[in-house]
Design a protein around this motif. Structure first.
Motif, PDB file in Angstrom:
ATOM      1  N   PRO A  58      33.689  42.352  31.492  1.00 30.38           N
ATOM      2  CA  PRO A  58      33.479  41.863  32.873  1.00 30.38           C
ATOM      3  C   PRO A  58      34.844  42.506  33.632  1.00 30.38           C
ATOM      4  O   PRO A  58      35.815  42.951  33.152  1.00 30.38           O
ATOM      5  N   HIS A  59      34.490  42.375  35.040  1.00 34.22           N
ATOM      6  CA  HIS A  59      35.664  42.909  35.989  1.00 34.22           C
ATOM      7  C   HIS A  59      35.320  41.903  36.948  1.00 34.22           C
ATOM      8  O   HIS A  59      34.725  41.056  37.379  1.00 34.22           O
ATOM      9  N   SER A  60      36.373  42.055  38.067  1.00 32.53           N
ATOM     10  CA  SER A  60      36.299  41.226  39.272  1.00 32.53           C
ATOM     11  C   SER A  60      36.693  42.257  40.595  1.00 32.53           C
ATOM     12  O   SER A  60      37.191  43.397  40.169  1.00 32.53           O
TER      13      SER A  60
ATOM     14  N   CYS B  25      40.647  44.764  40.661  1.00 34.90           N
ATOM     15  CA  CYS B  25      40.119  43.840  39.472  1.00 34.90           C
ATOM     16  C   CYS B  25      41.293  43.046  39.417  1.00 34.90           C
ATOM     17  O   CYS B  25      42.419  43.406  39.396  1.00 34.90           O
TER      18      CYS B  25
ATOM     19  N   MET C  84      41.434  40.967  36.849  1.00 37.63           N
ATOM     20  CA  MET C  84      41.961  40.745  35.470  1.00 37.63           C
ATOM     21  C   MET C  84      43.312  41.614  35.539  1.00 37.63           C
ATOM     22  O   MET C  84      43.468  42.761  35.674  1.00 37.63           O
TER      23      MET C  84
ATOM     24  N   HIS D  56      43.834  44.765  33.704  1.00 39.81           N
ATOM     25  CA  HIS D  56      43.228  46.015  34.331  1.00 39.81           C
ATOM     26  C   HIS D  56      43.879  46.575  35.433  1.00 39.81           C
ATOM     27  O   HIS D  56      44.143  47.594  35.736  1.00 39.81           O
TER      28      HIS D  56
ATOM     29  N   MET E 166      43.540  49.844  37.806  1.00 42.15           N
ATOM     30  CA  MET E 166      41.962  49.570  38.307  1.00 42.15           C
ATOM     31  C   MET E 166      42.407  48.642  39.859  1.00 42.15           C
ATOM     32  O   MET E 166      41.832  47.647  39.892  1.00 42.15           O
TER      33      MET E 166
HETATM   34 CU    CU Z   1      38.478  44.508  35.411  1.00 40.73          CU
END
Ligand code: CU
Length: 490
Positions: A416-418, A472, A474, A477, A482
């Motif tokens: 998953p990412h955001s 992202c 997280m 990440h 990211m």
């Molecule tokens: Cu991510």
């Protein structure tokens, strides 16, 4: 999403995090953590707000400091906190108010303070460019320019965000306004209007935080096996009988949480990241990814004094926690009904967009594009890792943009990412072609992307020029690159 599906989804994606394997303590063997669950009262972070005396122009003061905190009865843990050993005060301000802050860095590393969700000039955003050197003081000065909402603040120094948050740096930032004043909602802070900062942690045998980043930790996020609620393990809180309001923050580094009450008792979601929904939405569960917030109402009117229930949390890694106990007291709450209307929220219209951009949140298989010969990893946005000297996106002030964000995962590495944008609150136009769930249809600054999800969001870049981040949320990440930068130009 039902519990079974949530857990099954994670089990497929993650295998299972191997706790115990690296000398992390387990909740089963950490006797201290378990001997008296629900015996400590929920910690309520103190409020930090203006005194109300018009002649008082002293800034709100935060000191970033080292501390020690007792999570277990048999040992202390070295921590970081704002004005204390862990977390920070809840800053409470009003819309249109001028806010002056003074942030003193008393630790021996650089840090920053980012006001997550706040629409402020770039120089006060607190991203990686606004470094506070050890011993230095940073003095933000801005005017609140947005509606009532539950936001938060946390460090955002390049490559250090995950570690600093993990060690304890996070606090809530609440905005009130003339509409939140008049709605029939619980507003007695800490009594019926209760902040809940949910985080997970893992510890070494010596009770120190196990913040280490193996390649596994970077890819899946540093996932804990103990759940903290406002910095404490398994606390309890007393609730007056009637309507209680919880301001939920997923303050974890990388975990996705699914919240629900014992016996799947229903509750109402009344606000998302950036403010109230138009009307309360009745649910039995709520999923928040790291950095997302929600305000919820729980009605205990049908329960009896002395009744107890639990707030439960499923973690994406497969763990389930009894996060806290709620005890119904013999007091009567001020609110006895769930309010029927909240705030009229207009959504940005697709036709108003000046342009559309595409963003791929990429996780690549070993050997894939972006995977260097030396084993550099595979997390990137549009094939690029964060570079503070590179502006990824430039838009004129006043633009309305659609960002089409896709979680493009390699087959063998479904993560998953955001996507979190600084500066703005956005609307989700659609998720995988569908109109978003009612709880996602309001103002958002962070959106979860399950593997292969495609989300279109729309935002207006108003009022301020300068450089802001998108990334992202997280944190492992983000720290691994990211992230990108957009510049609003005048
Ligand atoms: Cu991510």
């Amino acid at each position: 999403m039902h519990r079974r599906d949530f857990i099954a989804r994670s089990a497929v994606a993650l295998g299972m995090a191997a706790f115990g394997k690296y000398g992390f303590i387990s909740p089963r063997t950490a006797a201290a953590a378990q001997e008296n669950p629900f015996s400590n009262q929920l910690y309520i972070p103190p409020l930090l707000e203006k005194s109300g005396v018009s002649t008082d122009i002293s800034p709100l003061s935060l000191v970033v400091q080292k501390g020690q905190h007792e999570f277990f009865s048999n040992g202390l843990t070295d921590t970081l906190g704002y004005n204390g050993s862990i977390l920070g005060p809840t800053i409470r301000v009003r819309n249109k108010e001028n806010v002056r802050l003074q942030v003193q860095n008393s630790i021996d590393q650089i840090t920053t303070v980012h006001w997550h969700g706040l629409h402020v000039p770039a120089q006060w955003d607190g991203g990686p460019h606004q470094v506070i050197e050890p011993g230095e003081v940073w003095k933000p000065d801005f005017t609140i320019n947005q509606q009532a909402a539950t936001l938060w603040y946390h460090p955002h120094a390049m490559g250090l965000t995950g570690e600093h948050v993990y060690r304890g740096l996070a606090g809530l930032f609440i905005i009130e306004d003339e509409i939140s004043d008049t709605l029939a909602l619980p507003r007695n802070y800490g009594v019926d209007d209760i902040p809940l900062i949910i985080q997970d942690r893992r510890f070494f045998e010596d009770r120190s935080f196990a913040y280490v980043r193996s390649m596994h930790d970077i890819m899946h996020g540093v996932l804990g096996n103990f759940l903290l609620v406002n910095g404490g393990l398994k606390p309890y809180a007393e609730l007056p009988r009637g309507i209680a309001r919880f301001r939920l923050l997923n303050g974890s580094n990388s975990s996705i949480y699914r919240f629900y009450f014992s016996d799947d008792q229903p509750f109402h979601v009344i606000a998302s990241d950036g403010g109230f929904l138009s009307t309360p939405v009745g649910v039995q569960e709520l999923i928040l990814s790291a950095g997302e917030r929600a305000e919820i109402l729980f009605d205990s009117g049908a329960l009896s004094p002395g009744d107890r229930l639990r707030l439960l949390v499923d973690q994406y890694s497969g763990n389930t926690y009894e996060a806290m106990e709620l005890r119904i007291s013999d007091k009567r709450a001020e609110q006895q009904e769930v309010v029927s209307r909240l705030r009229e929220q207009s959504r940005l219209d697709e036709s108003s967009a000046d342009r559309t951009r595409n963003f791929a949140m990429e996780t690549m298989s070993p050997g894939g594009r972006g995977m260097g010969m030396m084993g550099g990893n595979r997390l990137a946005i549009n094939g690029k890792k964060m570079d503070m000297t590179r502006i990824d996106v430039t838009m004129p002030l006043g633009s309305t943009e659609i960002w089409e964000v896709e979680n493009r995962s390699a087959t063998m590495m479904q993560l998953p990412h955001s996507m979190h944008l600084h500066d703005v609150q956005f609307n989700i136009l659609d998720r995988n072609g569908q109109f978003p769930d009612p709880i996602e249809a309001g103002r958002k600054d962070t959106v979860l992307l399950w593997p292969n999800d495609k989300v279109r969001l729309i935002a207006q870049f108003l009022d301020y020029t300068g450089i802001y981040m998108f990334h992202c949320h997280m944190l492992e990440h983000e720290d691994d690159g990211m992230m990108g930068q957009f510049e609003v130009v005048g």
